[in-house]
Scaffold this active site. Structure first.
Site, PDB file in Angstrom:
ATOM      1  N   PHE D  83       3.455  -0.075  -8.867  1.00 46.99           N
ATOM      2  CA  PHE D  83       4.286   0.983  -9.434  1.00 46.99           C
ATOM      3  C   PHE D  83       4.751   0.512 -10.819  1.00 46.99           C
ATOM      4  O   PHE D  83       5.179  -0.646 -10.966  1.00 46.99           O
ATOM      5  CB  PHE D  83       5.529   1.262  -8.570  1.00 46.99           C
ATOM      6  CG  PHE D  83       5.238   2.025  -7.312  1.00 46.99           C
ATOM      7  CD1 PHE D  83       5.472   3.399  -7.237  1.00 46.99           C
ATOM      8  CD2 PHE D  83       4.737   1.387  -6.197  1.00 46.99           C
ATOM      9  CE1 PHE D  83       5.194   4.109  -6.082  1.00 46.99           C
ATOM     10  CE2 PHE D  83       4.454   2.092  -5.030  1.00 46.99           C
ATOM     11  CZ  PHE D  83       4.689   3.457  -4.967  1.00 46.99           C
ATOM     12  N   HIS D 129      10.897   4.067  -7.793  1.00 45.78           N
ATOM     13  CA  HIS D 129       9.450   4.252  -7.661  1.00 45.78           C
ATOM     14  C   HIS D 129       8.972   5.506  -8.398  1.00 45.78           C
ATOM     15  O   HIS D 129       7.921   6.046  -8.067  1.00 45.78           O
ATOM     16  CB  HIS D 129       9.045   4.373  -6.187  1.00 45.78           C
ATOM     17  CG  HIS D 129       9.083   3.083  -5.430  1.00 45.78           C
ATOM     18  ND1 HIS D 129      10.234   2.366  -5.211  1.00 45.78           N
ATOM     19  CD2 HIS D 129       8.096   2.364  -4.826  1.00 45.78           C
ATOM     20  CE1 HIS D 129       9.954   1.285  -4.506  1.00 45.78           C
ATOM     21  NE2 HIS D 129       8.670   1.258  -4.263  1.00 45.78           N
TER      22      HIS D 129
HETATM   23  C1  LIG Z   1       8.480  -5.648  -6.537  1.00 44.92           C
HETATM   24  C2  LIG Z   1       7.722  -4.776  -5.640  1.00 44.92           C
HETATM   25  N1  LIG Z   1       6.393  -4.873  -5.570  1.00 44.92           N
HETATM   26  C3  LIG Z   1       5.683  -4.071  -4.774  1.00 44.92           C
HETATM   27  C4  LIG Z   1       6.321  -3.120  -4.001  1.00 44.92           C
HETATM   28  C5  LIG Z   1       5.515  -2.185  -3.129  1.00 44.92           C
HETATM   29  N2  LIG Z   1       5.727  -2.539  -1.731  1.00 44.92           N
HETATM   30  C6  LIG Z   1       6.615  -1.899  -0.961  1.00 44.92           C
HETATM   31  S1  LIG Z   1       6.762  -2.583   0.560  1.00 44.92           S
HETATM   32  C7  LIG Z   1       5.602  -3.763   0.172  1.00 44.92           C
HETATM   33  C8  LIG Z   1       5.238  -4.793   1.183  1.00 44.92           C
HETATM   34  C9  LIG Z   1       6.425  -5.583   1.557  1.00 44.92           C
HETATM   35  O1  LIG Z   1       6.044  -6.501   2.523  1.00 44.92           O
HETATM   36  P1  LIG Z   1       7.130  -7.284   3.360  1.00 44.92           P
HETATM   37  O2  LIG Z   1       8.092  -7.959   2.462  1.00 44.92           O
HETATM   38  O3  LIG Z   1       6.377  -8.137   4.303  1.00 44.92           O
HETATM   39  O4  LIG Z   1       7.934  -6.156   4.126  1.00 44.92           O
HETATM   40  P2  LIG Z   1       7.388  -5.158   5.223  1.00 44.92           P
HETATM   41  O5  LIG Z   1       6.909  -3.949   4.497  1.00 44.92           O
HETATM   42  O6  LIG Z   1       6.324  -5.838   5.979  1.00 44.92           O
HETATM   43  O7  LIG Z   1       8.587  -4.865   6.042  1.00 44.92           O
HETATM   44  C10 LIG Z   1       5.118  -3.599  -1.100  1.00 44.92           C
HETATM   45  C11 LIG Z   1       4.086  -4.432  -1.727  1.00 44.92           C
HETATM   46  C12 LIG Z   1       7.713  -3.038  -4.099  1.00 44.92           C
HETATM   47  N3  LIG Z   1       8.415  -2.124  -3.442  1.00 44.92           N
HETATM   48  N4  LIG Z   1       8.387  -3.876  -4.912  1.00 44.92           N
END
Ligand SMILES: Cc1ncc(C[n+]2csc(CCOP(=O)(O)OP(=O)(O)O)c2C)c(N)n1
Ligand SMILES: Cc1ncc(C[n+]2csc(CCOP(=O)(O)OP(=O)(O)O)c2C)c(N)n1
Ligand SMILES: [Mg+2]
Ligand SMILES: [Mg+2]
Lengths: 301, 340, 301, 340
Positions: D83, D129
């Site tokens: 994003f 976002h």
């Molecule tokens: C800085 C940032 N990079 C990418 C995203 C997009 N994104 C949202 S949730 C996610 C995965 C997060 O993984 P995790 O910390 O394991 O949490 P989970 O979703 O498994 O609960 C990503 C890459 C984001 N929200 N913020």
């Protein structure tokens, strides 16, 4: 450094020392402006580690306190002097100055921690090229505060990058003692990311050179590593800013790298090495002084 | 009595604010005594208020967020970022945190925090320690930005920033620290008449004594204020061109009224900034001036700024790329159609 | 959660489950726009940890996958539903939506890792206030990639902040398996910064509640801690994006939190708890549905 | 044949570039197949080029620097930031690294890297976002910035970005991904005549068929292009006001020539951007247009942008704060002095 062995290492450290003392002199005479960070007291790190680098192949990434690393890697005294003096013959034609150097696989930047991702990308590129090059990145204890260091330890570990992190712990970040800024230990921080680590508390270039050799071999075999060196900075952080207890600093002079390594040399041989280095330095400074002041060229206009 | 130095006045402001606001905390790298910060602006604070001055690791990215968390829970943190070049490290916390929390959380929280940082070059520090990056804050909603200059009440700007319930970015200037804090005496600074507006971010308008018309309005802030004043003097002395200088401190919200008022007398606006030209503060000023002052404008707004590029380390190169007195006089003479 | 004990915890988890299933239904019916991240399969973390939080005192900071934490901490189903539905009665009047919540000491943000510094500052403020409050911040395994986490572990350790980091390792970050994103182990990463850590691999709310209780006591005594929980997400990352092997996911349903905790309950009692929770949810949803669509007010105009 | 979707065209551009440039690498979060990135733009790449597609941890700050390091050593990294809101995390690497290395290192290195990222709202994703943060890149020297829109040759923009030896930020748009990539056929798109300029960042100028004069020039990029076109159509249909729309893709360097050319026919410029107003791209356009097009300007440049504040999550609120067709028509009618 192509020459190797204890004598060459002593001479290399001596050259760095004299170069930086000259800079400080020039600052106090008002001949230089801007800033500078000398590695006086830490020369054994630069010479001990970089002695294992293969010129024209390996990559070295450094920080604000970079003169020693630069000289050890490139031997280019004249370019560095001219750069700090703002001359067109400088390493970067006066654009970068003391903290922003680049030449033949050597790179520095003045933002603490910022260069670690750069080094990681370089290591990745070198791995892809497949010619056995390794990348070494130097950071200080204070720079352990930057999150980018851990992002990169993680990626280096996951991606098996040929990247050597060298942490020069000189006990202070500017004025902040390491106890106020760094919790836990450096080797633990490395291992927590699956990166192997070695620790050495020494200003003896031979000891550092030996440990660094092991870590370099490890990295050349395709795994990142951290080399943690406990050392000490003997002069001010940059030019005159020093709030440490003078007694503490004085005590450290007894074990400064030249004293330690020099004591093993024959006095006459030592004097000859020094005279030779003095001559090299004088010649380099003469070249730098002869270089014209940098002027804005078309490219920058 | 010679005027106090700007650095000392900022320091005095911090001391006064610490005394006035028990919830105020100072944090940053190397802020403890006897060092008192790389530019000594926090000197004496940790001795006077040992429990409310926190020296931090080199962790700029998080420090902005730490300050936000402190502020959300009722403290008044004042964060020193050693060089303005490093606000980039905290930019996510600024844009996606500090700028958003109050509004995004439906005004359930406030963020009374101050970020102080020195911008500017002319000290030979090279590309990563000489920039004027306040331009990047200009596009951030819901924050205030105040640019200190040597003609402002610096202690007053500081206490006003701490008193504010919204996030304030106080832009200081490295060269300014060592210069005298010149304040109007009997409506004058030096040879020039001065009027000062009110509020937490006042503007000072300088004009030739007794003149009610002017050939141009120079809009300056921060480190460009002394350069604007020097240029204005040179323009009078050497070219008999009389300019008004409007030294603004309110960048967010942008304090345009004194600029428009001066424009109504001059018909010409020249914006000055030390940052690089494109996407700079001058762009926003120019866009607004042409929008709001169209009928008074006799010709397009002119922007004077640094060359779009790095700020080199060599003094000769740095001088060439940063806008100095000569750049300003040349731009003004071009704008008013006089010969250089 | 003021009520405590296994029954209350079962009911709390059930409420979260049904709430989120309802959201997913509404999305597939086209009744909701935007995004949502359900914690289906991970409810035991929210309920087990937050059961130790003191309402009106402690602070909870969460992330994109925050509904469970929010409900466990505030019980505010109607506000959350209205918020996700874009109604003026929402927690943040529709401004924040699913990932950006705030109420009574609860805060979330949608940028991974960004909230950790906020939590650190909150913990610092609470320590200064001196009323014994602790702050808990939840992050996922993928968020361990963010450097801010380590900057804050370091500061929390140096400054002895009453801050509990809870890492919910559900084995994936969006689609990225933990093996491709996280080198080393979570407890090692904590300990490398001098922060104590506990690890539990469980979907049993009682087991998590017990370990969390120990860590919370530790934190209340004035030291940060990390609680690392191995868990599993049973539904898609957000709405429909799931590239995992269905067999892998299916196998995990056998040990999902409601099954584990529910098996210990008398069937009739369990049904009664569920019916009661269903009623609470239905009422909350009715309140949310009755709330007018958010309109731009003066404050936002 | 119905036109391909924009997302598919960007994906095609990546495939073509991967085939053409053996040094090209793609890296980012969740870019591997079968997922192929959160918006599927990298789909198929890891299957076709398994050794040159790298999925990364969530470490945006460092990823920019990693790409820089790869580029300095001769690779051509293409970094996907999931994003656009998260470019803030890498802002230090952008400003103090990517922007500086080539010039600061005296042209000893080049940085042929591409950062691709989707900006924009209108999908209810909420404050973190939905933003259009390209405004913050506008002030960064020594980089190129290209804004893709649904009327551009998207595969061509992509391959041109990869071919560039300087850092290119390719700004994509979330809504655009799912829309058809409309290209001129016989000099027309729909009812409008189109002329397209050349180079790696072309601009398309739309005008009412056969008209050589216009009431206003609408300057749009990215996600505002379809809104500008819709507004232009509505203005013709409902108000008989004929506008030209200049859909630029070159933001850095700013491609002003087609705007000035259109201004010479219309006398009025309205800038459109989805980002918040203050310090936006429109400010730079306005500043330059009034400077370079002064003699043609009949009235001040008008800027249409998002309200300075958060982008709320509720669709009703989001619609109200982001500039839509109604905002544009209202602004144009105000500018040309017609009644709404
Ligand atoms: C800085 C940032 N990079 C990418 C995203 C997009 N994104 C949202 S949730 C996610 C995965 C997060 O993984 P995790 O910390 O394991 O949490 P989970 O979703 O498994 O609960 C990503 C890459 C984001 N929200 N913020
Ligand atoms: C991001 C950043 N923050 C602050 C500074 C200012 N600064 C320059 S050197 C330094 C201390 C660095 O300490 P350390 O990493 O231990 O290296 P040393 O100076 O001891 O060699 C600081 C804070 C900087 N250059 N970059
Ligand atoms: Mg140090
Ligand atoms: Mg996860």
């Amino acid at each position: 450094m192509t020459a190797s062995g204890p004598e060459a290492r002593y001479r290399g450290m001596y050259l760095i020392r004299r170069f930086e003392e000259t800079l400080l002199d020039m600052f106090s005479q008002g001949l230089l402006v801007g800033t500078t960070h000398t590695c006086i007291g830490q020369e054994a790190d630069a010479v001990g580690v970089i002695g294992h680098m293969r010129p024209g192949l390996d990559q070295v990434v450094s920080n604000h306190r970079c003169h020693g690393h630069y000289i050890a890697f490139t031997g280019d005294l004249a370019g560095l002097a001219a750069e700090v003096m703002g001359r067109s013959g400088g390493t970067c034609s006066g654009r970068g100055g003391s903290q922003h150097l680049c030449r033949d696989g050597f790179y520095t930047n003045g933002v603490q921690g910022s260069i670690v991702p750069l080094a990681t990308g370089i290591a990745l590129a070198e791995r892809e090229r497949g010619d056995g090059a390794i990348t070494t990145v130097f950071i200080g204890d204070g720079t352990l505060g930057q999150g980018a260091v851990y992002e990169c330890l993680n990626m280096a570990s996951l991606w098996r990058l040929p990247l050597l992190f060298v942490v020069e712990n000189n006990r202070y970040a500017q004025t902040t003692p390491v106890e106020l800024a760094v919790a836990g230990t450096v080797p633990d921080r490395a291992r927590a990311f699956g990166v192997d680590a070695a620790h050495v508390a020494s200003t003896d270039v031979e000891e550092i050179h030996a440990v660094a050799g092991e870590m370099v071999e490890h990295v050349r075999s395709g795994r990142p590593a951290v080399l943690s060196i406990d050392t000490y900075r003997l002069r001010a952080h940059s030019k005159g800013d020093d709030v440490r207890d003078p007694a503490e600093v004085d005590a450290r002079w007894a074990t400064e790298p030249l004293a330690v390594a020099g004591a093993r040399l024959d006095a006459a041989r030592r004097a000859a090495l020094e005279a030779d280095a003095d001559r090299e330095l004088a010649e380099a400074l003469a070249v730098a002084h002869a270089s014209p002041v940098a002027v804005l060229d078309e490219a920058l206009a | 009595m010679s005027p106090p130095r700007c650095g000392a006045e900022l320091n005095r402001g911090l001391h006064e604010a610490m005394a006035a606001f028990p919830a105020m905390y100072v944090l940053g790298e190397d802020v403890l005594d006897p060092y008192g910060g790389a530019f000594k602006i926090t000197r004496g604070l940790s001795e006077a208020f040992p429990d409310r001055v926190i020296t931090t690791p080199i962790s700029e990215a998080s420090l902005f967020g730490v300050a936000a968390g402190m502020a959300i829970r009722g403290l008044r943190p004042v964060l020193e970022i050693m060089f303005g070049d490093f606000i980039t490290l905290g930019f996510d916390q600024i844009v996606n945190g500090i700028s958003k929390f109050r509004e995004m959380y439906d005004d359930q929280v406030t963020l009374p925090l101050v970020v102080r940082t020195p911008m500017g070059g002319r000290r030979g520090y090279g590309p990563t320690h000489s920039q004027s990056l306040e331009k990047f804050l200009m596009g951030v909603p819901n924050i205030r930005m105040v640019a200190a200059s040597e003609v402002h009440d610096l202690a007053g700007l500081m206490t006003a920033a701490v008193a504010d319930d919204d996030p304030v970015f106080l832009i200081e200037n490295k060269v300014m620290y060592g210069r005298p804090n010149l304040r109007p005496v009997d409506g004058r600074i030096g040879e020039l008449d001065v009027t000062e507006s009110g509020g937490p971010s006042p503007a000072l308008t300088f004009s030739g004594s007794g003149f009610t018309e002017a050939a141009a309005t120079l809009v300056a802030y921060g480190g460009m204020v002394p350069i604007a004043l020097e240029a204005a003097t040179a323009l009078i002395m050497e070219h008999e061109v009389f300019c008004e200088v409007v030294a603004i401190s309110g960048l967010l919200p942008l304090d345009l009224d004194p600029v428009l008022a001066s424009l109504s007398r001059s018909g010409v606006v020249v914006t000055l900034e030390e940052g690089t030209l494109t996407g700079g503060i001058g762009a926003e000023i120019a866009a607004r001036v042409q929008e709001q002052g169209w009928d008074d404008l006799r010709r397009p707004v002119v922007r004077v700024a640094a060359r779009d590029g790095i700020i080199p380390s060599a003094p000769t190169l740095e001088d060439a790329v940063l806008p100095g007195v000569a750049h300003v006089t040349r731009a003004v003479l071009g704008a008013v159609g006089a010969r250089a």
